[in-house]
Design an enzyme around this catalytic site. Structure first.
Site, PDB file in Angstrom:
ATOM      1  CB  SER A 103      46.478   9.330  43.057  1.00 60.12           C
ATOM      2  OG  SER A 103      45.555   8.698  42.227  1.00 60.12           O
ATOM      3  CE  LYS A 118      46.109   4.774  43.432  1.00 60.19           C
ATOM      4  NZ  LYS A 118      46.081   6.092  43.935  1.00 60.19           N
TER       5      LYS A 118
END
Length: 156
Positions: free
Chosen positions: A63, A106
């Site tokens: 990611s 996140k």
């Protein structure tokens, strides 16, 4: 960055997936720079040393691909990115931004850090839409399916 023959060196606490992601980010950075500034020989003349220090969060996922690509381009272009920006997303060799997990976590981390603008993979839009409104309030969210979109937001 150091003068050299255009090599990438990766050190630190990275698993095999993240090492591969770093190499892909380097390849995409070189290709993007060729499109942005064809006269630049930055990646041919400079070595890049990417070090990821040990921390509380395990680092073995893809990611950070768009983030590493953006960091390398920022260095190559001598251009800083926005300071109120966070981004996440896997990057493919062709510059596609691929979906990742942990969107809610996140976004929460970005809010805690005072981030005002985030870039997420286009294919994670549904995950973002499912996050409670109070977490999205005040965030300028952008969704990218390819790297040029990330670049445009990052360097605006």
């Amino acid at each position: 960055k150091q003068r050299g023959g255009g090599m990438l060196k990766v050190t630190g606490q990275l698993g095999s997936v993240m090492k591969e992601s770093t190499e892909i980010a380097y390849t995409v950075s070189r290709a993007q720079l060729a499109d942005i500034d064809p006269s630049s020989s930055f990646f041919d003349e400079n070595d890049i040393h990417m070090h990821v220090p040990e921390g509380a969060t395990p680092k073995d996922g893809p990611s950070a691909g768009v983030t590493m690509t953006t960091a390398m381009l920022s260095l190559a272009l001598g251009k800083p990115i926005r300071n109120d920006l966070a981004m996440t997303g896997e990057i493919s060799l062709t510059g596609k931004v691929l979906p990742i997990g942990g969107i809610k976590e996140k976004v929460m981390a970005a809010r805690r850090a005072g981030i005002k603008c985030i870039i997420l993979p286009d294919q994670n839009k549904r995950d973002f839409d499912e996050i409670p409104e109070y977490l999205k309030e005040g965030l300028d969210a952008h969704f990218a399916s390819d790297y040029p979109t990330v670049y445009d937001v990052s360097f605006s």
